[in-house]
Design a protein around this motif. Structure first.
Motif, PDB file in Angstrom:
ATOM      1  N   ALA A 210      -6.275  -8.320  39.695  1.00  0.00           N
ATOM      2  CA  ALA A 210      -6.887  -7.747  40.893  1.00  0.00           C
ATOM      3  C   ALA A 210      -5.834  -7.585  41.987  1.00  0.00           C
ATOM      4  O   ALA A 210      -5.763  -6.541  42.648  1.00  0.00           O
ATOM      5  N   ALA A 213      -3.613  -4.637  41.297  1.00  0.00           N
ATOM      6  CA  ALA A 213      -4.254  -3.355  41.627  1.00  0.00           C
ATOM      7  C   ALA A 213      -4.164  -3.101  43.129  1.00  0.00           C
ATOM      8  O   ALA A 213      -3.865  -1.983  43.572  1.00  0.00           O
ATOM      9  N   ALA A 214      -4.398  -4.155  43.916  1.00  0.00           N
ATOM     10  CA  ALA A 214      -4.342  -3.995  45.372  1.00  0.00           C
ATOM     11  C   ALA A 214      -2.922  -3.690  45.836  1.00  0.00           C
ATOM     12  O   ALA A 214      -2.711  -2.865  46.723  1.00  0.00           O
ATOM     13  N   LYS A 216      -0.488  -2.192  44.171  1.00  0.00           N
ATOM     14  CA  LYS A 216      -0.096  -0.830  43.808  1.00  0.00           C
ATOM     15  C   LYS A 216      -0.572   0.144  44.876  1.00  0.00           C
ATOM     16  O   LYS A 216       0.140   1.078  45.240  1.00  0.00           O
TER      17      LYS A 216
ATOM     18  N   ARG B 152      -6.580   4.234  51.826  1.00  0.00           N
ATOM     19  CA  ARG B 152      -6.076   2.915  51.440  1.00  0.00           C
ATOM     20  C   ARG B 152      -7.150   1.855  51.706  1.00  0.00           C
ATOM     21  O   ARG B 152      -7.356   0.963  50.904  1.00  0.00           O
ATOM     22  N   VAL B 159     -11.418  -3.116  45.327  1.00  0.00           N
ATOM     23  CA  VAL B 159     -10.922  -4.332  44.671  1.00  0.00           C
ATOM     24  C   VAL B 159     -11.673  -5.557  45.209  1.00  0.00           C
ATOM     25  O   VAL B 159     -12.070  -6.448  44.456  1.00  0.00           O
ATOM     26  N   THR B 163     -14.005  -8.249  43.157  1.00  0.00           N
ATOM     27  CA  THR B 163     -13.724  -9.682  43.198  1.00  0.00           C
ATOM     28  C   THR B 163     -14.977 -10.435  43.626  1.00  0.00           C
ATOM     29  O   THR B 163     -15.299 -11.488  43.086  1.00  0.00           O
TER      30      THR B 163
ATOM     31  N   ARG C  71       4.162   5.576  35.590  1.00  0.00           N
ATOM     32  CA  ARG C  71       4.718   4.652  36.558  1.00  0.00           C
ATOM     33  C   ARG C  71       5.739   3.699  35.913  1.00  0.00           C
ATOM     34  O   ARG C  71       6.843   3.514  36.413  1.00  0.00           O
TER      35      ARG C  71
END
Lengths: 220, 240, 196
Positions: A210, A213-214, A216, B152, B159, B163, C71
């Protein structure tokens, strides 16, 4: 650069900056020293609240060290270089979590029993306290890494980080304090510790993914 | 040019233009009828007397609060995995609505708790996990608005939502074993509901009303967002 | 070392909700130096980050030797010098550049930094940090260099060292993309003007 090299780099950074690594430990100690001053020195009262308070202090001191985890790397361009190092992002996160835990979680493990004794926690609960810190603080670092990665580049990232991460810490807090409470009352602490271990087992593979991913997204 | 993000999701807008007003009117009618049945026509409880009527707001908002989060988490997964352009917009559009339902559930629960339990707030499993859910909503809203780059913010939000969905059941179980006072489920249970039919009807109406309200408001919010984007894309593409 | 041929077709890039460029075509052959020019905000840095695989293109495609550039693949191929030098103040120059050994020392030598190898980053001037960051690019041994304003803060002799390093990379069969406002003293280079 390999995983081990990354951990060593981070440890070197933390240890050379010196003060940074010990600030969260000092914070942990200070919060707990303030407790008897605020609620009074009666041993029964202190022993009753010690498990919860030790864990709240641990939680806050881990939180304190999280903000700089990725933010400083992002600001000076190191995150770009790490991204281009060819190591998978999740592994980079795992390395940073390992270094962060070694510099903030591990000292808590050493200081915890001393402060617990000062707060009149019965000595037969000390073992469980250590076990709860050993199982719980890595989870705090892992879950915290997700929050730290999410707020990279955000306005007022520090406050935001607390808002995001503290609700996610609820289960750890309940299971860990519950374990010590049970041990202090002479009840079996094993179920609580198993659940705490379950949280760790769950966050160990998922949190780096997780957070990766954040991160990136933060680099775009 | 293949800029699928700029491509007007025309199909959604066409559907939304039909669904939104229909959902809006259903919400209006069902909430009105539900309120009339619930507040006036249904009988008071033999134990809780008139205070039981709080249920007609409390229970639907609790359901919707949870279901909105689940829907957001599914949309967040879709946004992350398939990069569907509407999915993260849906998450953003639904979040304040979900937060509103959660707050309504907490406040109405508090009003209900005062006469029945004798306290505005108790540290019970359901209340605590609902409170954590509220913080997750607020965290999402704060995070998605904390970046100069809106996109962003939305991506970071997805995400966080995912979570959170892992955390929600753990929180629920942890606090449940820790302490509980709240009554167990009484509508969906094996062996049929334990709630009287005269109460079940207005409750059902209110749930339909709340759900339709959710659909309506999310459609409107999505439509607004898409039209804003379309406008911005047009401004960018226009010469000079 | 021969650099893979990097090609972009119909690239579009978006930053902060704004399209910085679109429909951009680009080719980078082995041994070639491509100079990106254009006014502030034309998307030079954004293009470099896109070529590094840090930003996915909003539209269009990027290929390495004809295969779609992922990437991960780009991260093994390119070295990037960004706006920030990524030089840590508490680590020595030697610790932050390359993996150690003679490759690192040669890179430090190329930018006249060998004397500063054991100096911590906080004691470096802005130009020295820039040189250290360039030495890191050289030490990486990657086939494609992406340099964002590499001459910033460099004095005349350091600029000459940079030109030598770029020519060296070209001679090895590597390729270089430079975003700059300053004219570069290179034998041959191709210019791509953005935001025209």
């Amino acid at each position: 650069m390999s995983f081990v090299a990354l951990v060593r780099r981070d440890l070197r950074l933390a240890l050379r900056q010196g003060t940074d690594a010990f600030v969260s430990l000092l914070f942990f100690v200070l919060v707990l020293v303030l407790v008897p001053l605020a609620i009074g020195p009666e041993p029964q009262l202190l022993a009753r609240v010690a498990p919860g308070l030790i864990w709240i202090a641990a939680l806050l001191s881990v939180l304190l060290s999280l903000e700089r985890m990725f933010q400083s790397e992002y600001e000076d361009g190191s995150l770009d270089q790490l991204a281009l190092s060819g190591i998978p992002f999740a592994l980079i996160v795992a390395a940073k979590v390992a270094a962060q835990w070694l510099t903030t979680g591990l000292p808590l493990l050493l200081a915890g029993p001393v402060l617990a004794a000062m707060l009149a926690l019965p000595s037969h609960a000390q073992g469980v306290l250590l076990a709860s810190l050993a199982l719980g603080t890595p989870t705090l670092s892992l879950v915290g890494a997700i929050g730290a990665a999410l707020v990279v580049g955000a306005r007022r990232g520090g406050v935001l980080l607390a808002l995001l991460v503290l609700p996610l810490y609820v289960p750890v807090l309940i299971f860990a304090a519950g374990a010590i409470d049970a041990a202090a009352a002479g009840l079996p602490a094993r179920p609580h510790l198993l659940l705490l271990g379950g949280c760790l087992a769950l966050s160990l593979p998922l949190a780096p993914l997780a957070a990766a991913a954040a991160l990136k997204d933060a680099l775009r | 040019m293949n800029l699928h993000r700029f491509a007007n999701p025309a199909r959604f807008l066409r559907i939304a233009r039909v669904v939104a007003p229909v959902a809006g009117w259903i919400a209006f009618a069902a909430l009105l009828a539900g309120a009339a049945f619930g507040l006036v026509l249904s009988p008071p409880d033999y134990q809780q007397s008139e205070t039981v009527r709080i249920m007609y707001v409390h229970v639907p908002s609790a359901w919707l609060a949870l279901q909105t989060y689940v829907a957001m988490a599914i949309a967040a997964a879709v946004a992350l995995v398939w990069k569907h352009p509407l999915a993260d917009l849906f998450v953003k559009a639904a979040a304040p609505v979900g937060a509103g339902f959660t707050l309504l559930c907490l406040v109405s629960g508090s009003f209900w708790g005062r006469p029945t339990w004798g306290a505005w707030w108790v540290w019970d499993a359901r209340l605590t996990s609902m409170l954590v859910l509220f913080f997750l909503y607020v965290g999402y809203i704060a995070l998605s608005g904390a970046f100069d780059d809106e996109e962003r913010g939305r991506r970071a939000g997805t995400v966080l939502v995912l979570t959170g969905i892992v955390d929600v059941p753990i929180v629920k179980f942890s606090v449940e074993w820790w302490n509980t006072l709240h009554q167990p489920a009484s509508v969906f249970r094996l062996g049929g509901p334990t709630i009287a039919a005269e109460m079940l009807w207005p409750l059902g109406l209110m749930v339909v009303g709340f759900t339709a309200f959710f659909v309506w408001i999310v459609c409107v919010r999505l439509e607004t967002e898409l039209l804003t984007r379309k406008l911005r894309a047009r401004l960018e593409n226009s010469p000079g | 070392m021969t650099a893979p041929r990097l090609a972009g077709r119909h690239l579009a890039c978006r930053r902060g909700g704004r399209l910085v460029f679109r429909d951009l075509d680009l080719d980078l052959a082995p041994g070639e130096v491509l100079v990106l020019t254009g006014p502030n905000g034309a998307g030079k840095s954004s293009l470099l980050r896109l070529l590094a695989g840090l930003t996915p293109p909003e539209a269009g495609s990027l290929t390495l030797d004809g295969a779609p550039a992922e990437r991960g693949g780009l991260a093994q191929t390119v070295a990037l010098l960004g706006h920030e030098t990524a030089i840590k103040s508490v680590l020595t120059v030697g610790e932050q550049i390359g993996a150690g050994g003679c490759g690192r020392d040669a890179a430090l030598q190329a930018f006249d930094l060998l004397k500063l190898r054991d100096t911590p980053g906080r004691l470096l001037s802005a130009g020295q940090k820039r040189r250290a960051a360039l030495a890191r690019v050289l030490a990486s041994g990657r086939a494609i260099w992406l340099l964002d304003e590499p001459t910033l803060g460099l004095d005349a002799s350091s600029q000459a060292l940079l030109m030598t390093a770029i020519e060296g990379q070209r001679a090895r069969g590597g390729s270089v993309v430079v975003a700059t406002h300053a004219p570069l003293d290179l034998a041959t280079s191709r210019e791509l003007r953005l935001g025209a």
